[in-house]
Structure formats: C-alpha cells, structure tokens
Design a protein around this motif. Structure first.
Motif, PDB file in Angstrom:
ATOM      1  N   ASP A  40       0.825  -1.204   0.000  1.00  0.00           N
ATOM      2  CA  ASP A  40       0.000   0.000   0.000  1.00  0.00           C
ATOM      3  C   ASP A  40       0.864   1.261   0.000  1.00  0.00           C
ATOM      4  O   ASP A  40       0.585   2.218  -0.709  1.00  0.00           O
ATOM      5  N   SER A  43       2.322   1.851  -3.448  1.00  0.00           N
ATOM      6  CA  SER A  43       1.366   2.383  -4.421  1.00  0.00           C
ATOM      7  C   SER A  43       1.094   3.864  -4.158  1.00  0.00           C
ATOM      8  O   SER A  43       0.947   4.649  -5.094  1.00  0.00           O
ATOM      9  N   VAL A  44       1.072   4.265  -2.887  1.00  0.00           N
ATOM     10  CA  VAL A  44       0.878   5.680  -2.562  1.00  0.00           C
ATOM     11  C   VAL A  44       2.066   6.501  -3.055  1.00  0.00           C
ATOM     12  O   VAL A  44       1.900   7.583  -3.636  1.00  0.00           O
ATOM     13  N   ARG A  47       1.951   6.786  -6.871  1.00  0.00           N
ATOM     14  CA  ARG A  47       0.896   7.716  -7.289  1.00  0.00           C
ATOM     15  C   ARG A  47       1.349   9.157  -7.085  1.00  0.00           C
ATOM     16  O   ARG A  47       1.119  10.020  -7.932  1.00  0.00           O
ATOM     17  N   GLY A  48       2.005   9.429  -5.954  1.00  0.00           N
ATOM     18  CA  GLY A  48       2.501  10.777  -5.688  1.00  0.00           C
ATOM     19  C   GLY A  48       3.565  11.202  -6.685  1.00  0.00           C
ATOM     20  O   GLY A  48       3.586  12.346  -7.139  1.00  0.00           O
TER      21      GLY A  48
END
Length: 63
Positions: A40, A43-44, A47-48
């Motif tokens: 998780d 993925s954060v 994305r950032g």
C-alpha cells in the motif's frame, strides 16, 4: 519454592510456558500484514510521483 507470574504446562515431558507460545496463525498473519502495508505504501508513493511528474509537465507546457 513457588513460581509466580508464569503458568507452566507439561506435555509429554516438555515444559511449555504460555508467555513464549505463539500460535501459527499469529506467525503467518504478521508478515502478511506487513507485506500488505508495504504494498500500500509503495502504491501511494508511486501515485505521488506520477502526480508530481504530471504537475511538472503542466508547468513546463504553460511557459
């Protein structure tokens, strides 16, 4: 002499203390939870980074 604080269980001549006994489910669940946590977090972060690239491209295009 009395023993206080730990309950000792004898099974087939072996001494087992409840404080050191860890269930197999607990041994399996912790690494799985950590793996999910790191997935998780990754993925954060991705994305950032993608949003930062897109924002940088938009500021370059506006000049």
């Amino acid at each position: 002499m009395s023993v206080q604080g730990k309950k000792v269980v004898r099974m087939r001549g072996q001494r087992l203390t409840h404080a050191s006994a860890v269930s197999p489910k607990a041994l399996y669940a912790r690494p799985m939870a950590l793996r999910q946590l790191y997935a998780d977090a990754g993925s954060v972060i991705r994305r950032g980074q993608q949003e930062a690239r897109m924002a940088a491209e938009q500021t370059d295009n506006s000049r």
